[in-house]
Design an enzyme around this catalytic site. Sequence first.
Site, PDB file in Angstrom:
ATOM      1  N   PHE A  63       0.988  -1.341   0.225  1.00 13.48           N
ATOM      2  CA  PHE A  63      -0.202   0.175  -0.003  1.00 13.48           C
ATOM      3  C   PHE A  63       0.593   1.228  -0.284  1.00 13.48           C
ATOM      4  O   PHE A  63       1.436   0.764   0.529  1.00 13.48           O
ATOM      5  CB  PHE A  63      -1.197  -0.124   1.532  1.00 13.48           C
ATOM      6  CG  PHE A  63      -2.503   0.699   1.016  1.00 13.48           C
ATOM      7  CD1 PHE A  63      -3.034   0.979   0.114  1.00 13.48           C
ATOM      8  CD2 PHE A  63      -1.729   2.423   1.693  1.00 13.48           C
ATOM      9  CE1 PHE A  63      -4.562   1.616   0.443  1.00 13.48           C
ATOM     10  CE2 PHE A  63      -3.242   2.620   2.076  1.00 13.48           C
ATOM     11  CZ  PHE A  63      -3.995   3.191   1.295  1.00 13.48           C
ATOM     12  N   ASP A  78       1.167  -5.233   7.734  1.00 10.42           N
ATOM     13  CA  ASP A  78      -0.148  -3.940   7.746  1.00 10.42           C
ATOM     14  C   ASP A  78      -1.197  -5.507   7.618  1.00 10.42           C
ATOM     15  O   ASP A  78      -1.355  -5.687   6.843  1.00 10.42           O
ATOM     16  CB  ASP A  78       0.214  -3.545   6.743  1.00 10.42           C
ATOM     17  CG  ASP A  78      -0.399  -2.169   6.515  1.00 10.42           C
ATOM     18  OD1 ASP A  78      -2.191  -3.002   7.051  1.00 10.42           O
ATOM     19  OD2 ASP A  78      -0.554  -1.479   5.967  1.00 10.42           O
ATOM     20  N   TYR A 116     -11.781   1.395  10.090  1.00  8.40           N
ATOM     21  CA  TYR A 116     -12.821   1.354   9.525  1.00  8.40           C
ATOM     22  C   TYR A 116     -13.019   0.725   8.206  1.00  8.40           C
ATOM     23  O   TYR A 116     -14.036   0.998   7.724  1.00  8.40           O
ATOM     24  CB  TYR A 116     -12.424   3.076   8.628  1.00  8.40           C
ATOM     25  CG  TYR A 116     -11.038   3.703   7.751  1.00  8.40           C
ATOM     26  CD1 TYR A 116     -10.955   3.073   7.333  1.00  8.40           C
ATOM     27  CD2 TYR A 116     -10.217   3.987   9.433  1.00  8.40           C
ATOM     28  CE1 TYR A 116      -9.838   3.268   6.382  1.00  8.40           C
ATOM     29  CE2 TYR A 116      -8.667   4.516   8.604  1.00  8.40           C
ATOM     30  CZ  TYR A 116      -8.738   3.718   7.246  1.00  8.40           C
ATOM     31  OH  TYR A 116      -7.420   4.086   6.814  1.00  8.40           O
ATOM     32  N   LYS A 117     -12.135   0.170   7.972  1.00  9.06           N
ATOM     33  CA  LYS A 117     -12.394  -1.055   6.630  1.00  9.06           C
ATOM     34  C   LYS A 117     -13.546  -2.248   7.488  1.00  9.06           C
ATOM     35  O   LYS A 117     -15.025  -2.214   8.236  1.00  9.06           O
ATOM     36  CB  LYS A 117     -11.197  -2.300   6.557  1.00  9.06           C
ATOM     37  CG  LYS A 117     -10.265  -0.470   5.853  1.00  9.06           C
ATOM     38  CD  LYS A 117      -9.567  -0.639   5.380  1.00  9.06           C
ATOM     39  CE  LYS A 117      -9.177   0.714   3.992  1.00  9.06           C
ATOM     40  NZ  LYS A 117      -6.730   0.084   3.951  1.00  9.06           N
ATOM     41  N   ARG A 121     -12.555  -3.631  -7.642  1.00  8.40           N
ATOM     42  CA  ARG A 121     -12.405  -4.335  -6.263  1.00  8.40           C
ATOM     43  C   ARG A 121     -13.788  -4.498  -6.136  1.00  8.40           C
ATOM     44  O   ARG A 121     -14.385  -3.550  -5.494  1.00  8.40           O
ATOM     45  CB  ARG A 121     -11.541  -3.180  -5.905  1.00  8.40           C
ATOM     46  CG  ARG A 121     -11.130  -4.221  -4.710  1.00  8.40           C
ATOM     47  CD  ARG A 121     -10.272  -3.516  -3.420  1.00  8.40           C
ATOM     48  NE  ARG A 121     -10.175  -2.483  -3.231  1.00  8.40           N
ATOM     49  CZ  ARG A 121      -9.968  -1.839  -2.146  1.00  8.40           C
ATOM     50  NH1 ARG A 121      -8.308  -1.690  -1.978  1.00  8.40           N
ATOM     51  NH2 ARG A 121      -9.695  -0.868  -1.973  1.00  8.40           N
TER      52      ARG A 121
END
Length: 421
Positions: free
Chosen positions: A129, A206, A231-232, A381
């Site tokens: 990322f 991560d 928050y995912k 995605r």
Amino acid sequence: MDVSAGREQAEALDAADPVAAFRDRFVVDDDSDLVYLDGNSLGRLPKAVAGRLDQVVRDEWGHGLIRSWDDWIDAPAQAGEVLGRHLLGARPDEVLVCDSVTVNLYKLAAAAARARPERRVIVTDDDNFPTDRYVLAGLAEERGLELRLIHADIDAGLDLGTLAAAVDDDTALVCLSQVAYRSGALLDMAEVTRIVHDAGALVIWDLCHSVGAVPIELDAVDTDLAVGCTYKYLNAGPGAPAFCYVRRDFADSLRQPIWGWFGGHEQFEMGPTYRPADGMARFLTGTPPIAGIRAVQTSAELLAEAGIGALRAKGVAMTEYLVALADAWLEPLGFRLASPRDPAQRGSHVTLHHPEAWRICQALIQRAKVIPDYRTPDRLRLGPAPIYTRYVDVWDGLDRLRRVVEDRVYEEYSAEPTRVT
Ligand SMILES: *Cc1c(COP(=O)(O)O)cnc(C)c1O
């Protein structure tokens, strides 16, 4: 998997789904036929989180005022304990909820680099990322270290042979995402940890795209350090604070680079010089965002109630179903699976390649009420979060997707990307 039975098959799968009832624990507009397949970017709002936030604002802040700090002071560790116990396989004093992923990664990476002072190399992969690559590059520049970017296939993920060949006695630390943000490729945490430890280096995970989606056993695999967002799949809301994990036995030997008063020993003595707190507490910085931390704890409790084992099982079954539908309907329209085909090798999202992915994505959102993500360079995605997504959502989403492409609706949309994708 045979999908010729149509939408009834999805309805039957929903009827047999042991976690189906959890959908009612989320705010979902009843009159909306929106298909939300972006739970891996921003999870839906749990009703309990809305209630908890209201309580924090009105009671703890509005009524309690400064007196509430007696409880708030323990909030980062309390939320960390819940998260650690149910979703990370960590002991109570190994996880804190604070700061953003980016800031936590900086703190941990700086501490890890310093813990291996004679070594000059930081390793990550070239598809990690962006914030991870940028933070590590900045740290390497600041400390005069080398950032070694090893190649990871953007669909299949990192090959462990490549990793093993890239680490040696000059490697201080290795930072990798357990689940790749684009393809969903899932790394074997125990095996990676073994490879890195064999070279005498430290590993930082991560966990942004894995926490709440796949079972994680940080202590059991004896790994070192980890960060992740909330928050995912964790559904704690936009900008909710992240978590960081440090294995208990070496927290005391690490030096936190940001010397804030919350990470100091005897904070309210207001002493003349900084002295780090014992253990993990030294990884706090300044005043923690209390409302967001309370949201993290409440949303972690909700996932714990459903059980990560049950959520993972549904995540596998639902992405298998999605892939089967994509094979049947979308491959003939020019799509190609851009995620590992074996569900044991991927997290809870699936990526599809199509040369017109960006325009298709806009048409889906604006005309078909389906929300996926677009990811560069040409990928769609789809992240059906197991706790609130139904199999019929997957069926409807892919059915609308094939129509948008068959009817060439996407050709009405601009090929120019917008600021947020
Ligand atoms: C979402 C995500 C981040 C986000 O970091 P923030 O500091 O919260 O913006 C970092 N890493 C990965 C792998 C992600 O998926």
